[in-house]
Design a protein around this motif. Sequence first.
Motif, PDB file in Angstrom:
ATOM      1  N   SER A 127       5.698   4.110  -6.010  1.00  0.00           N
ATOM      2  CA  SER A 127       4.628   3.546  -6.717  1.00  0.00           C
ATOM      3  C   SER A 127       4.981   3.828  -8.405  1.00  0.00           C
ATOM      4  O   SER A 127       4.499   3.149  -9.284  1.00  0.00           O
ATOM      5  CB  SER A 127       3.162   3.838  -6.502  1.00  0.00           C
ATOM      6  OG  SER A 127       3.045   5.275  -6.973  1.00  0.00           O
ATOM      7  N   GLU A 145      -2.859   8.507   9.925  1.00  0.00           N
ATOM      8  CA  GLU A 145      -4.278   8.753   9.386  1.00  0.00           C
ATOM      9  C   GLU A 145      -4.203   9.467   8.099  1.00  0.00           C
ATOM     10  O   GLU A 145      -4.934   9.215   7.109  1.00  0.00           O
ATOM     11  CB  GLU A 145      -5.125   9.489  10.590  1.00  0.00           C
ATOM     12  CG  GLU A 145      -5.292   8.447  11.643  1.00  0.00           C
ATOM     13  CD  GLU A 145      -5.866   9.397  12.835  1.00  0.00           C
ATOM     14  OE1 GLU A 145      -6.110  10.642  12.498  1.00  0.00           O
ATOM     15  OE2 GLU A 145      -6.070   8.800  14.022  1.00  0.00           O
ATOM     16  N   VAL A 148      -3.266   7.075   5.099  1.00  0.00           N
ATOM     17  CA  VAL A 148      -4.087   6.122   4.732  1.00  0.00           C
ATOM     18  C   VAL A 148      -4.998   6.938   3.791  1.00  0.00           C
ATOM     19  O   VAL A 148      -5.421   6.296   2.783  1.00  0.00           O
ATOM     20  CB  VAL A 148      -4.958   5.498   6.010  1.00  0.00           C
ATOM     21  CG1 VAL A 148      -6.196   4.859   5.353  1.00  0.00           C
ATOM     22  CG2 VAL A 148      -3.968   4.771   6.622  1.00  0.00           C
ATOM     23  N   ARG A 149      -5.520   7.992   4.193  1.00  0.00           N
ATOM     24  CA  ARG A 149      -6.238   8.847   3.166  1.00  0.00           C
ATOM     25  C   ARG A 149      -5.494   9.229   1.811  1.00  0.00           C
ATOM     26  O   ARG A 149      -6.221   9.094   0.686  1.00  0.00           O
ATOM     27  CB  ARG A 149      -6.768  10.077   3.716  1.00  0.00           C
ATOM     28  CG  ARG A 149      -7.538   9.973   4.738  1.00  0.00           C
ATOM     29  CD  ARG A 149      -8.550  11.197   5.329  1.00  0.00           C
ATOM     30  NE  ARG A 149      -7.300  12.253   5.706  1.00  0.00           N
ATOM     31  CZ  ARG A 149      -6.987  12.448   6.832  1.00  0.00           C
ATOM     32  NH1 ARG A 149      -7.536  11.802   7.916  1.00  0.00           N
ATOM     33  NH2 ARG A 149      -6.167  13.480   7.369  1.00  0.00           N
ATOM     34  N   ASN A 150      -4.387   9.389   1.827  1.00  0.00           N
ATOM     35  CA  ASN A 150      -3.689   9.769   0.731  1.00  0.00           C
ATOM     36  C   ASN A 150      -3.385   8.712  -0.259  1.00  0.00           C
ATOM     37  O   ASN A 150      -3.594   8.754  -1.462  1.00  0.00           O
ATOM     38  CB  ASN A 150      -2.057  10.222   1.056  1.00  0.00           C
ATOM     39  CG  ASN A 150      -2.120  11.737   1.605  1.00  0.00           C
ATOM     40  OD1 ASN A 150      -2.959  12.449   1.312  1.00  0.00           O
ATOM     41  ND2 ASN A 150      -1.115  12.158   2.407  1.00  0.00           N
ATOM     42  N   LEU A 151      -3.201   7.380   0.190  1.00  0.00           N
ATOM     43  CA  LEU A 151      -3.028   6.209  -0.492  1.00  0.00           C
ATOM     44  C   LEU A 151      -4.197   5.666  -0.859  1.00  0.00           C
ATOM     45  O   LEU A 151      -4.328   5.168  -2.259  1.00  0.00           O
ATOM     46  CB  LEU A 151      -2.242   5.203   0.291  1.00  0.00           C
ATOM     47  CG  LEU A 151      -0.976   5.479   0.914  1.00  0.00           C
ATOM     48  CD1 LEU A 151      -0.554   3.978   1.577  1.00  0.00           C
ATOM     49  CD2 LEU A 151      -0.055   5.778  -0.219  1.00  0.00           C
ATOM     50  N   ARG A 152      -5.337   5.859  -0.491  1.00  0.00           N
ATOM     51  CA  ARG A 152      -6.640   5.713  -0.868  1.00  0.00           C
ATOM     52  C   ARG A 152      -7.086   6.483  -2.056  1.00  0.00           C
ATOM     53  O   ARG A 152      -7.513   6.149  -3.190  1.00  0.00           O
ATOM     54  CB  ARG A 152      -7.891   5.884   0.248  1.00  0.00           C
ATOM     55  CG  ARG A 152      -9.140   5.457  -0.213  1.00  0.00           C
ATOM     56  CD  ARG A 152     -10.156   5.586   0.795  1.00  0.00           C
ATOM     57  NE  ARG A 152      -9.539   5.000   2.017  1.00  0.00           N
ATOM     58  CZ  ARG A 152      -9.573   5.420   3.351  1.00  0.00           C
ATOM     59  NH1 ARG A 152      -9.694   6.785   3.487  1.00  0.00           N
ATOM     60  NH2 ARG A 152      -9.230   4.792   4.337  1.00  0.00           N
ATOM     61  N   GLY A 153      -6.664   7.759  -2.212  1.00  0.00           N
ATOM     62  CA  GLY A 153      -6.929   8.605  -3.400  1.00  0.00           C
ATOM     63  C   GLY A 153      -5.822   8.899  -4.464  1.00  0.00           C
ATOM     64  O   GLY A 153      -6.160   9.388  -5.315  1.00  0.00           O
ATOM     65  N   TYR A 154      -4.827   8.404  -4.057  1.00  0.00           N
ATOM     66  CA  TYR A 154      -3.533   8.670  -5.189  1.00  0.00           C
ATOM     67  C   TYR A 154      -3.873   8.197  -6.448  1.00  0.00           C
ATOM     68  O   TYR A 154      -4.131   6.801  -6.429  1.00  0.00           O
ATOM     69  CB  TYR A 154      -2.139   8.436  -4.479  1.00  0.00           C
ATOM     70  CG  TYR A 154      -1.072   8.488  -5.282  1.00  0.00           C
ATOM     71  CD1 TYR A 154      -0.491   9.836  -5.198  1.00  0.00           C
ATOM     72  CD2 TYR A 154      -0.492   7.747  -5.704  1.00  0.00           C
ATOM     73  CE1 TYR A 154       0.450  10.150  -6.086  1.00  0.00           C
ATOM     74  CE2 TYR A 154       0.679   7.849  -6.764  1.00  0.00           C
ATOM     75  CZ  TYR A 154       1.074   9.207  -6.696  1.00  0.00           C
ATOM     76  OH  TYR A 154       2.197   9.377  -7.617  1.00  0.00           O
ATOM     77  N   ARG A 155      -3.670   8.923  -7.357  1.00  0.00           N
ATOM     78  CA  ARG A 155      -3.472   8.431  -8.895  1.00  0.00           C
ATOM     79  C   ARG A 155      -2.282   9.007  -9.546  1.00  0.00           C
ATOM     80  O   ARG A 155      -2.232  10.172  -9.530  1.00  0.00           O
ATOM     81  CB  ARG A 155      -4.764   8.340  -9.647  1.00  0.00           C
ATOM     82  CG  ARG A 155      -6.052   7.635  -8.827  1.00  0.00           C
ATOM     83  CD  ARG A 155      -5.907   6.343  -8.981  1.00  0.00           C
ATOM     84  NE  ARG A 155      -7.131   5.435  -8.532  1.00  0.00           N
ATOM     85  CZ  ARG A 155      -7.184   5.342  -6.985  1.00  0.00           C
ATOM     86  NH1 ARG A 155      -6.281   5.464  -6.122  1.00  0.00           N
ATOM     87  NH2 ARG A 155      -8.284   4.617  -6.686  1.00  0.00           N
ATOM     88  N   THR A 163       0.104  -2.089  -5.053  1.00  0.00           N
ATOM     89  CA  THR A 163      -0.283  -2.719  -3.886  1.00  0.00           C
ATOM     90  C   THR A 163       0.459  -1.969  -2.888  1.00  0.00           C
ATOM     91  O   THR A 163       1.568  -1.847  -2.609  1.00  0.00           O
ATOM     92  CB  THR A 163       0.165  -4.050  -3.794  1.00  0.00           C
ATOM     93  OG1 THR A 163      -0.259  -4.716  -4.781  1.00  0.00           O
ATOM     94  CG2 THR A 163      -0.153  -4.865  -2.654  1.00  0.00           C
ATOM     95  N   ASP A 165       0.454  -0.258   1.147  1.00  0.00           N
ATOM     96  CA  ASP A 165      -0.306  -0.204   2.414  1.00  0.00           C
ATOM     97  C   ASP A 165       0.590   0.445   3.584  1.00  0.00           C
ATOM     98  O   ASP A 165       1.689   0.861   3.518  1.00  0.00           O
ATOM     99  CB  ASP A 165      -0.158  -1.915   3.039  1.00  0.00           C
ATOM    100  CG  ASP A 165      -0.997  -2.937   2.163  1.00  0.00           C
ATOM    101  OD1 ASP A 165      -2.079  -2.605   1.910  1.00  0.00           O
ATOM    102  OD2 ASP A 165      -0.131  -3.633   1.785  1.00  0.00           O
TER     103      ASP A 165
END
Length: 253
Positions: A127, A145, A148-155, A163, A165
Amino acid sequence: MASRLQQSTLKLVNLARTQGLQTALQHATNAIAWHVVPSRREFARNLVQESELARKFDQLHGVDTAGESPLTDVGVPPEKAARGNGLYRGIWPRLFHAALRESRLPLERFTFVDYGSGKGKALMLASAYAFRRIVGMEFAPGLHEVAVRNLRGYRSPQQRCFTMDAVCADALDWEPPAEPLLCFFFNPFDDPTMERVITRVARSWRHAPRDIYLLYVNVRDVREQARVFERHSALTLVGRSRHSLLTKVTAGR
């Protein structure tokens, strides 16, 4: 030393009894290789440092990628774990970034697809580049699983592609997107599985011709699996270094 040797001998004897002599001999050969093969000895030395860097990466970004996990512990049946080389380990950032630099590709033209994306480490690293989008495909439900959590919170302040997925699927069944692709492989499969995955990607190219590159990275040496890529009739070699191998799909079969 004598005690460790005795324990190793007992382990091999038990392995021969439960899984057969061939499996026991293969295990013994691999164990010896870690002591005598230069690339594996170097890997063992680097692993300690890279493990600490992985923990710092996780703390900085609030994610979970560090450590190693047997695939049988994250939802993969024992009879299929060998297809994925038996173990999860996150990509080392310095090798990932070096491989992308060496590719010299216009990355903004491509969708980045990570085959065997694990907990999403390569997706997060990718990214930092201006890919059209980023997709991770992982077979192990437990790893997916976490991804999914990592991508949701990664900054990250370096992030240029937002984008991302994660898909839980088998590489032998999953259909690559019909768009220009940079397919990334961090040593995810055994030789027969890799051969079948390459053939599937080539078939996708035949149905929808476009630029598709395959980037294989190995933290020890790409010689461990380079032959699978270099002998495949659908691929043309673009570049090779010790830790990365870049090929392009130029024919379908």
